[in-house]
Design a protein around this motif. Structure first.
Motif, PDB file in Angstrom:
ATOM      1  N   SER A 117       0.805  -1.217   0.000  1.00 26.43           N
ATOM      2  CA  SER A 117       0.000   0.000   0.000  1.00 26.43           C
ATOM      3  C   SER A 117       0.840   1.271   0.000  1.00 26.43           C
ATOM      4  O   SER A 117       0.396   2.318  -0.451  1.00 26.43           O
ATOM      5  N   GLY A 118       2.066   1.175   0.534  1.00 23.12           N
ATOM      6  CA  GLY A 118       2.957   2.331   0.536  1.00 23.12           C
ATOM      7  C   GLY A 118       2.539   3.438   1.473  1.00 23.12           C
ATOM      8  O   GLY A 118       3.009   4.557   1.367  1.00 23.12           O
ATOM      9  N   SER A 119       1.657   3.158   2.392  1.00 25.19           N
ATOM     10  CA  SER A 119       1.157   4.186   3.306  1.00 25.19           C
ATOM     11  C   SER A 119       1.913   4.197   4.622  1.00 25.19           C
ATOM     12  O   SER A 119       1.392   4.639   5.635  1.00 25.19           O
ATOM     13  N   GLY A 120       3.120   3.695   4.594  1.00 20.79           N
ATOM     14  CA  GLY A 120       3.913   3.648   5.821  1.00 20.79           C
ATOM     15  C   GLY A 120       3.668   2.389   6.630  1.00 20.79           C
ATOM     16  O   GLY A 120       4.174   2.252   7.745  1.00 20.79           O
ATOM     17  N   THR A 121       2.895   1.469   6.083  1.00 25.10           N
ATOM     18  CA  THR A 121       2.591   0.225   6.780  1.00 25.10           C
ATOM     19  C   THR A 121       3.765  -0.732   6.694  1.00 25.10           C
ATOM     20  O   THR A 121       4.229  -1.050   5.600  1.00 25.10           O
ATOM     21  N   ALA A 122       4.246  -1.169   7.849  1.00 21.06           N
ATOM     22  CA  ALA A 122       5.351  -2.123   7.871  1.00 21.06           C
ATOM     23  C   ALA A 122       4.815  -3.517   7.566  1.00 21.06           C
ATOM     24  O   ALA A 122       3.603  -3.758   7.544  1.00 21.06           O
ATOM     25  N   ALA A 123       5.728  -4.422   7.309  1.00 21.01           N
ATOM     26  CA  ALA A 123       5.335  -5.815   7.092  1.00 21.01           C
ATOM     27  C   ALA A 123       4.578  -6.325   8.309  1.00 21.01           C
ATOM     28  O   ALA A 123       4.917  -6.005   9.452  1.00 21.01           O
ATOM     29  N   ARG A 124       3.539  -7.091   8.063  1.00 21.12           N
ATOM     30  CA  ARG A 124       2.712  -7.618   9.150  1.00 21.12           C
ATOM     31  C   ARG A 124       3.003  -9.102   9.320  1.00 21.12           C
ATOM     32  O   ARG A 124       3.117  -9.839   8.343  1.00 21.12           O
ATOM     33  N   ARG A 125       3.087  -9.536  10.562  1.00 20.49           N
ATOM     34  CA  ARG A 125       3.429 -10.916  10.867  1.00 20.49           C
ATOM     35  C   ARG A 125       2.205 -11.688  11.322  1.00 20.49           C
ATOM     36  O   ARG A 125       1.324 -11.140  11.998  1.00 20.49           O
ATOM     37  N   GLN A 126       2.163 -12.962  10.929  1.00 22.47           N
ATOM     38  CA  GLN A 126       1.101 -13.885  11.342  1.00 22.47           C
ATOM     39  C   GLN A 126      -0.286 -13.293  11.128  1.00 22.47           C
ATOM     40  O   GLN A 126      -0.996 -12.910  12.054  1.00 22.47           O
ATOM     41  N   VAL A 127      -0.651 -13.198   9.851  1.00 20.17           N
ATOM     42  CA  VAL A 127      -1.940 -12.612   9.488  1.00 20.17           C
ATOM     43  C   VAL A 127      -2.777 -13.624   8.700  1.00 20.17           C
ATOM     44  O   VAL A 127      -2.272 -14.656   8.253  1.00 20.17           O
ATOM     45  N   PHE A 128      -4.063 -13.314   8.571  1.00 19.43           N
ATOM     46  CA  PHE A 128      -4.919 -14.100   7.690  1.00 19.43           C
ATOM     47  C   PHE A 128      -5.676 -13.170   6.749  1.00 19.43           C
ATOM     48  O   PHE A 128      -5.919 -12.007   7.071  1.00 19.43           O
ATOM     49  N   LEU A 129      -6.005 -13.702   5.584  1.00 21.57           N
ATOM     50  CA  LEU A 129      -6.839 -13.002   4.614  1.00 21.57           C
ATOM     51  C   LEU A 129      -8.084 -13.834   4.368  1.00 21.57           C
ATOM     52  O   LEU A 129      -7.988 -15.052   4.141  1.00 21.57           O
ATOM     53  N   THR A 130      -9.227 -13.202   4.434  1.00 19.31           N
ATOM     54  CA  THR A 130     -10.459 -13.866   4.028  1.00 19.31           C
ATOM     55  C   THR A 130     -10.735 -13.482   2.580  1.00 19.31           C
ATOM     56  O   THR A 130     -10.768 -12.291   2.248  1.00 19.31           O
ATOM     57  N   VAL A 131     -10.907 -14.468   1.731  1.00 18.75           N
ATOM     58  CA  VAL A 131     -11.106 -14.223   0.301  1.00 18.75           C
ATOM     59  C   VAL A 131     -12.439 -14.828  -0.132  1.00 18.75           C
ATOM     60  O   VAL A 131     -12.697 -16.016   0.093  1.00 18.75           O
ATOM     61  N   GLU A 132     -13.271 -14.011  -0.737  1.00 20.20           N
ATOM     62  CA  GLU A 132     -14.552 -14.461  -1.259  1.00 20.20           C
ATOM     63  C   GLU A 132     -14.683 -14.002  -2.706  1.00 20.20           C
ATOM     64  O   GLU A 132     -14.567 -12.814  -2.996  1.00 20.20           O
ATOM     65  N   GLU A 133     -14.903 -14.962  -3.592  1.00 19.26           N
ATOM     66  CA  GLU A 133     -15.015 -14.695  -5.019  1.00 19.26           C
ATOM     67  C   GLU A 133     -13.839 -13.868  -5.537  1.00 19.26           C
ATOM     68  O   GLU A 133     -14.000 -12.962  -6.341  1.00 19.26           O
ATOM     69  N   GLY A 134     -12.648 -14.215  -5.048  1.00 15.94           N
ATOM     70  CA  GLY A 134     -11.420 -13.596  -5.519  1.00 15.94           C
ATOM     71  C   GLY A 134     -11.062 -12.276  -4.877  1.00 15.94           C
ATOM     72  O   GLY A 134      -9.999 -11.727  -5.159  1.00 15.94           O
ATOM     73  N   ILE A 135     -11.930 -11.756  -4.012  1.00 19.96           N
ATOM     74  CA  ILE A 135     -11.721 -10.449  -3.398  1.00 19.96           C
ATOM     75  C   ILE A 135     -11.394 -10.603  -1.919  1.00 19.96           C
ATOM     76  O   ILE A 135     -12.000 -11.426  -1.214  1.00 19.96           O
ATOM     77  N   ILE A 136     -10.443  -9.805  -1.436  1.00 22.55           N
ATOM     78  CA  ILE A 136     -10.104  -9.802  -0.012  1.00 22.55           C
ATOM     79  C   ILE A 136     -11.229  -9.090   0.743  1.00 22.55           C
ATOM     80  O   ILE A 136     -11.514  -7.911   0.499  1.00 22.55           O
TER      81      ILE A 136
END
Length: 399
Positions: free
Chosen positions: A16-35
């Motif tokens: 995203s380039g918004s100053g967000t550092a790498a995030r550790r131990q995360v999950f993504l919920t994906v439905e019909e190809g979209i986060i």
């Protein structure tokens, strides 16, 4: 309703380039190809109907975008290798397909192509080429009135070579004159306008007339960088061109870097070439460092297809050069994904945030092993599903 997929990742750089550092131990919920959700792995929701992909030993990053490629050109050092400029459309098509597969194999799922002599992009889009999920934006490559194509309406963006490429023999000269540049840039054009320009005067002239992006921009100076920051003109610095030339000059003869090894072709060393390219590279890195501090939007564009600059894998080398210039890993990933995807309107690519497509690269290990590990992908996900087109450890044939 499609199946809900829960993807657990050891680390994620969202691009995203918004100053967000790498995030550790995360999950993504994906439905019909979209986060649809992003959270901590410890809060992974329980769902009997969900498919869970365990990537807890891996780092995921957005798919890469190369804003400057020539798919129909061979980067081979051996001048006997076929090239689109020297052969018929059949040879160009073979090169195009091969290089497109190389891009996909290295996670480069978006490219801005400047060499499409035979309508190869349209052929690929029509399904007659390799069915790979790589988004291609093709250029109307304007190089003077004699080289104007018959139909520019089929192209996605305008690319003008106002200066010759920095690594060509006549890099100090312009390809078209100022009035011709003014005429073509003032013409109505719905797509983006990208101009190759080097040196303070050429870049100043381009910015004064108006364009959306400057490619290369070697030696343009601080004043032009400040103007680009003020107008938010994109810069595609193509630092790898100078790095490649330096690698070639250092050993004598015509030497080009393949990153994993060096290829050497017979040739006579040019006196002073190593010192010259070392200076050019240092100056471009210093300009890139200043661009970061000034807020100039920057994107990765390698010039793949130039001698010794390979399609796909060269993006990682350009990322390394951005980091050498002072960009953080997260910033460099942003420049190699989100910036180019948004500039060239590549729907489905870019940052991994809620509401966006779950298209990303999987690398084994932690973010501390990046960007090196991007050269050895574990997998590629397209719209939340492992790609059926990706083959780990691909074997290359020819240039």
């Amino acid at each position: 309703m499609g199946t809900t997929r829960l993807i657990v990742a050891g680390s994620m750089i969202d691009g995203s380039g918004s100053g967000t550092a790498a995030r550790r131990q995360v999950f993504l919920t994906v439905e019909e190809g979209i986060i649809t959700a992003i959270g901590l792995a410890v809060d992974l929701p329980c769902s009997a109907d969900a498919v869970i992909d365990d990537l807890s030993h891996c780092t995921i990053v957005p798919a890469l975008v190369d804003c400057s490629v020539a798919l129909a050109r061979s980067p081979a050092v051996d001048l006997r290798m076929p090239n689109s400029e020297q052969n018929d459309s059949g040879a160009a098509a073979l090169l195009f397909d091969r290089h497109l597969s190389y891009c996909h194999a290295h996670g480069v799922l978006g490219v801005a192509d400047s060499s499409d002599p035979s309508g190869l992009v349209q052929r690929s889009a029509a399904g007659t080429g390799p069915r790979l999920p790589v988004i291609i934006r093709s250029a109307w490559q304007y190089q003077g009135r004699d080289g104007m194509p018959m139909d520019s309406g089929k192209n996605d963006f305008l690319r003008i070579a106002y200066s010759a490429d920095i690594d060509s023999m006549d890099s100090s000269s312009t390809r078209i004159d100022l009035e011709e540049l003014r005429c073509i840039l003032s013409h109505h054009w719905e797509g983006k306008k990208v101009v190759v320009a080097n040196g303070p005067q050429a870049v100043a002239e381009v910015l004064e007339i108006g364009c959306d992006a400057v490619e290369q921009g070697y030696g343009m100076g601080e004043e032009n960088l400040r103007a680009m920051a003020a107008r938010q003109v994109l810069w595609i610095p193509s630092v790898l061109r100078a790095k490649n030339r330096l690698d070639g000059s250092a050993s004598g003869g015509d030497v080009c870097c393949r990153f994993s090894m060096r290829f050497v072709a017979p040739g006579k060393p040019i006196p002073g070439a190593e010192a010259y390219w070392k200076s050019v590279l240092a100056e471009q890195l210093a300009q890139l460092r200043l661009a970061r501090s000034l807020g100039v939007p920057t994107a990765i564009g390698t010039g793949a297809g130039g001698t010794g600059i390979l399609h796909g894998e060269s993006v990682v080398e350009e990322i390394k050069l951005f980091i050498k210039a002072g960009y953080s890993l997260e910033e460099a990933i942003h420049c190699s994904s989100e910036v180019g995807a948004r500039f060239f309107a590549m729907e489905g690519l870019g940052a991994l945030t809620v509401g966006r497509h779950a298209t990303f690269l999987v690398t084994r290990g932690t973010q501390q092993q990046l960007p090196r590990k991007l050269s050895y992908l574990e997998n590629i996900y397209h719209d939340g599903i492992p790609s059926t087109n990706y083959r780990k450890n691909p074997v290359k044939v020819g240039g």
